[in-house]
Every structure is written in structure tokens, then in C-alpha cells.
Scaffold this active site. Sequence first.
Site, PDB file in Angstrom:
ATOM      1  N   ASP A  52       0.841  -1.201   0.000  1.00 51.73           N
ATOM      2  CA  ASP A  52       0.000   0.000   0.000  1.00 51.73           C
ATOM      3  C   ASP A  52       0.877   1.253   0.000  1.00 51.73           C
ATOM      4  O   ASP A  52       1.688   1.464   0.897  1.00 51.73           O
ATOM      5  CB  ASP A  52      -0.911  -0.005   1.231  1.00 51.73           C
ATOM      6  CG  ASP A  52      -2.088   0.933   1.079  1.00 51.73           C
ATOM      7  OD1 ASP A  52      -1.882   2.080   0.651  1.00 51.73           O
ATOM      8  OD2 ASP A  52      -3.223   0.528   1.383  1.00 51.73           O
TER       9      ASP A  52
ATOM     10  N   SER B 103      -7.424   4.252  -1.101  1.00 53.53           N
ATOM     11  CA  SER B 103      -7.203   2.801  -1.094  1.00 53.53           C
ATOM     12  C   SER B 103      -8.474   2.009  -1.370  1.00 53.53           C
ATOM     13  O   SER B 103      -8.405   0.896  -1.893  1.00 53.53           O
ATOM     14  CB  SER B 103      -6.607   2.366   0.247  1.00 53.53           C
ATOM     15  OG  SER B 103      -5.284   2.824   0.367  1.00 53.53           O
TER      16      SER B 103
ATOM     17  N   THR C  12      -8.272  -1.961   1.754  1.00 55.77           N
ATOM     18  CA  THR C  12      -7.801  -2.868   0.698  1.00 55.77           C
ATOM     19  C   THR C  12      -8.327  -4.285   0.858  1.00 55.77           C
ATOM     20  O   THR C  12      -8.917  -4.834  -0.082  1.00 55.77           O
ATOM     21  CB  THR C  12      -6.260  -2.852   0.612  1.00 55.77           C
ATOM     22  OG1 THR C  12      -5.819  -1.511   0.398  1.00 55.77           O
ATOM     23  CG2 THR C  12      -5.772  -3.721  -0.530  1.00 55.77           C
TER      24      THR C  12
ATOM     25  N   GLU D  56      -1.550  -7.829   1.936  1.00 55.68           N
ATOM     26  CA  GLU D  56      -1.245  -6.395   1.889  1.00 55.68           C
ATOM     27  C   GLU D  56      -0.206  -6.004   2.933  1.00 55.68           C
ATOM     28  O   GLU D  56      -0.368  -6.280   4.127  1.00 55.68           O
ATOM     29  CB  GLU D  56      -2.505  -5.552   2.128  1.00 55.68           C
ATOM     30  CG  GLU D  56      -2.191  -4.052   1.962  1.00 55.68           C
ATOM     31  CD  GLU D  56      -3.322  -3.144   2.409  1.00 55.68           C
ATOM     32  OE1 GLU D  56      -3.505  -2.094   1.761  1.00 55.68           O
ATOM     33  OE2 GLU D  56      -4.006  -3.455   3.409  1.00 55.68           O
TER      34      GLU D  56
ATOM     35  N   ASP E  11       2.078   2.737   3.512  1.00 58.60           N
ATOM     36  CA  ASP E  11       1.215   3.905   3.310  1.00 58.60           C
ATOM     37  C   ASP E  11       1.059   4.715   4.589  1.00 58.60           C
ATOM     38  O   ASP E  11       1.138   5.946   4.574  1.00 58.60           O
ATOM     39  CB  ASP E  11      -0.143   3.417   2.811  1.00 58.60           C
ATOM     40  CG  ASP E  11      -1.184   4.520   2.751  1.00 58.60           C
ATOM     41  OD1 ASP E  11      -1.081   5.378   1.865  1.00 58.60           O
ATOM     42  OD2 ASP E  11      -2.108   4.515   3.596  1.00 58.60           O
TER      43      ASP E  11
ATOM     44  N   HIS F  96       2.130   8.631   5.015  1.00 55.16           N
ATOM     45  CA  HIS F  96       1.241   9.741   5.382  1.00 55.16           C
ATOM     46  C   HIS F  96       1.901  10.642   6.430  1.00 55.16           C
ATOM     47  O   HIS F  96       1.645  11.846   6.465  1.00 55.16           O
ATOM     48  CB  HIS F  96      -0.085   9.208   5.919  1.00 55.16           C
ATOM     49  CG  HIS F  96      -1.062   8.812   4.853  1.00 55.16           C
ATOM     50  ND1 HIS F  96      -1.720   9.726   4.060  1.00 55.16           N
ATOM     51  CD2 HIS F  96      -1.499   7.587   4.445  1.00 55.16           C
ATOM     52  CE1 HIS F  96      -2.518   9.093   3.206  1.00 55.16           C
ATOM     53  NE2 HIS F  96      -2.400   7.787   3.418  1.00 55.16           N
TER      54      HIS F  96
ATOM     55  N   ASP G  71      -1.310  -0.085  -4.685  1.00 52.37           N
ATOM     56  CA  ASP G  71      -2.622   0.434  -5.076  1.00 52.37           C
ATOM     57  C   ASP G  71      -2.516   1.894  -5.525  1.00 52.37           C
ATOM     58  O   ASP G  71      -3.329   2.386  -6.296  1.00 52.37           O
ATOM     59  CB  ASP G  71      -3.632   0.286  -3.934  1.00 52.37           C
ATOM     60  CG  ASP G  71      -3.113   0.802  -2.603  1.00 52.37           C
ATOM     61  OD1 ASP G  71      -1.903   1.103  -2.488  1.00 52.37           O
ATOM     62  OD2 ASP G  71      -3.915   0.888  -1.650  1.00 52.37           O
ATOM     63  N   HIS G  72      -1.485   2.567  -5.040  1.00 50.67           N
ATOM     64  CA  HIS G  72      -1.185   3.968  -5.378  1.00 50.67           C
ATOM     65  C   HIS G  72       0.146   4.259  -4.718  1.00 50.67           C
ATOM     66  O   HIS G  72       0.724   3.398  -4.058  1.00 50.67           O
ATOM     67  CB  HIS G  72      -2.265   4.919  -4.823  1.00 50.67           C
ATOM     68  CG  HIS G  72      -2.516   4.709  -3.362  1.00 50.67           C
ATOM     69  ND1 HIS G  72      -1.644   5.159  -2.384  1.00 50.67           N
ATOM     70  CD2 HIS G  72      -3.505   4.041  -2.699  1.00 50.67           C
ATOM     71  CE1 HIS G  72      -2.091   4.796  -1.197  1.00 50.67           C
ATOM     72  NE2 HIS G  72      -3.222   4.105  -1.354  1.00 50.67           N
TER      73      HIS G  72
END
Length: 461
Positions: free
Chosen positions: A58, A108, A161, A282, A287, A291, A329-330
Site C-alpha cells: 500500500d 485505497s 484494501t 497487503e 502507506d 502519510h 494500489d497507489h
Amino acid sequence: MKKMSLFQNMKSKLLPIAAVSVLTAGIFAGAELQQTEKASAKKQDKAEIRNVIVMIGDGMGTPYIRAYRSMKNNGDTPNNPKLTEFDRNLTGMMMTHPDDPDYNITDSAAAGTALATGVKTYNNAIGVDKNGKKVKSVLEEAKQQGKSTGLVATSEINHATPAAYGAHNESRKNMDQIANSYMDDKIKGKHKIDVLLGGGKSYFNRKDRNLTKEFKQAGYSYVTTKQALKKNKDQQVLGLFADGGLAKALDRDSKTPSLKDMTVSAIDRLNQNKKGFFLMVEGSQIDWAAHDNDTVGAMSEVKDFEQAYKAAIEFAKKDKHTLVIATADHTTGGFTIGANGEKNWHAEPILSAKKTPEFMAKKISEGKPVKDVLARYANLKVTSEEIKSVEAAAQADKSKGASKAIIKIFNTRSNSGWTSTDHTGEEVPVYAYGPGKEKFRGLINNTDQANIIFKILKTGK
């Protein structure tokens, strides 16, 4: 000069011939080995695909892999660097945008839904299209085909996710409802997810509903520690190892399984089904760290994800009927290798961290002196100015302030750049191994991944 004997004369002529013969034999043997390996790889590429493992880092865009590769080389950038496990199977790139009237960068939930169902949708949507209509996931297709299924994550197992593969809801925020659906939704009279491993205990043990009790009554084992997970051999298991998300890899205690532990455990159980299995894994907290613009935390999670990925690849190599796809996912945070107008990135400060800034900040908020905490867990020669910056931040905002100040020290020392505290819109890498890997070459859309997997699940090709 002495005359050579007949034997010596023959020997002098035969030795070069023998050397050439050995060299020629070696060349042919090497060529034959290469041909054998190519034939074996070609045969594997055409093999029936019984198992599909999707692995999602992620937020893990290409800069994370570049930074992690540098760390594997102890901060050096040699001409022939040690590669990451991902590098060996780089196949293509993937677009990640949602179908949302307000946003062209995904969250997500929308990304997970696209990867799981082949349908783009709005941000926050879980397994539904832009009109709120349920759309089938590849996990549900696998269960319909009689395969076993599993979800593994370091977040809550009902987070965005994993939820996109196993549930349908108009909002990712409805986490109680998503947890309920894991118990309530069935396919052909059977629970659609056989193995659930991750965090989120608080969503399954609630005042209004005790889902762990219901899972046990339905025949699932319920485990809450690494030791219990390893000891248990049942094919259906609910493993919840934290109230929320798991601690970051660098901070975990001995009772908490790694992502590799959970992945191996899931594969061992699911592989007992002769019809095959589908598994989504995952690495959720790459991620989360991004952040916070936390380079230490992010690299800790990339390493955890790589070890799980390596375990999946090792299984696939032996099995020869397993396709493994890893992607993101990004990407998150706008992480850059180098910043502040300087053409350098330094891995050494990140390598020096024994715990994450979040962990250190918690110790400081509990009353431990800043100087002692940084000396114990950072392994850096911290300046008096850096110590004062953390002390001032901790006084202003306790744990959060201290964490931000410590993150800043590592980012400054490593020269890591960040442009955002949210997701960013660039393409992400795709890594594929096993039969069918060629289907993911080039630039694909995230919906393409699901559509390719749907076809594989239906045809075995």
C-alpha cells in the site's frame, strides 16, 4: 638445449588439445544448461494456473524501491547493486486513477475495488461501482470455482484494501458492517473467506456482536499470537493480532507475527485444496508511514513486505502452478530520493534506526528523557539543537509533536524529500512471477489486473 623425449613431445601437443576439449565441453554443457533452464521456464509459463497470490504494498511507489535498494547496499550505489526481490520480476507499470467526479487521485478503497473487481469507482467505495451497485471480486470468483480463499494484512483485516476483496459497502468507514459481512456473506452456502489474518480485534469483539465467537461456532480456529498461529493447522482460521493495525515491523514484539509469518501460514492452509486458492496479501503500513512522511517507518514496512513476497515466490517456484503479482494500489507522500537542491540521498541514518520515530515518541511521552531515547533507539550522534527541537515539540504536542520532530531529524540527515501527506497520482510498478506473468507487461490499468485474474480463475490460463 636438450632434445625432448617422444613422450614429452606428445604431451606438449596433447595438452593444448585437451584444454580446448575441456573448454569446448564446458561451453556445450553451459549452453545445454541454459537451454534446459529456458525450456523449464517456458514449460512453467504454459502450466495450468491453479493458485493466484496478489500482493499489495500500500502506497509503495518506485521511490520506495529505489531507497530500499540503496539500504540493501548499505547506502552505496555500485554499478552492480544487490537487487531487491521485487527487481527480479519487474514486469510493467500500472495506472491508478479512480472514477470520481471530485478527485483524480485515488484512495485505497477505490484502488482496491478496481484491483479486486475490474471496475473503477469513487473514493471510499468498497466493492461497489460509482452508482453503489455491488460488483463481484476475484476472491468471490475463486470461491465460486471451488477454490480456497484468504486475506492477510498488517492493517485491520476489515480496512479498505482487504475489504475491497471480501465485502461490499458504500463507505470504507463502515468497518463494523464490513467485519459483519465476512461472517454473513456466503457463496454456495459456505463462508467466502477461509483465512483472515491481520489486525482489527476491536471490530470483531463488540458489545453489539461477538464475531470471534460466531467464527468459532462456524468451525474456524481463532488465534491472537504468533505462537498460536504457528501451532494451529486448521484450514479455516481467524487470526487477529491487535485491536487496530499491527505495530510497525521495526516495533513488533515476539508475540506478533510478521507479514511473512502470516503469508506462509495462509499459503500452507489454502494449498490443501486440490482445486487451488486465491490469496491477497497487503503490506498496509508503508502507506501509513508515508502519510506521516516517516522514511524510517516506510522502509521498515517495505522490508517486511519484501520478506513476505520472497516467501510467496519461493512457494511458486516449487509449486509451478502459482501466479504471484505484486504491485501498489497507489503511491503516497510524494517521496523523493534527494531534496533541498542536493544530488545525494543518505541511507545510513535510516539504517541506524532501531525503532520507528512513533515508538521513540511514545517513550518520550511516558517521561523518558529525549537524549536517552534517541541514544538508545536512533544510534546517531544527535546534536544539542536536535535534542532541543524534540523537547520543544514534545512539550507543545506530546507524542505527536515528538514524533514529527524525530521524523524531521531522519529526513534531514538522509536528505529525504516529501511533497504531500496524502496519496499522489503517478503510475506504480507491477511485478509478476509464474505462469501467466507475461499478461501484465507494459502499461496497464488497475482494472486490467482484475480482468486478467478473472479469466485465469475461469480457464486456468
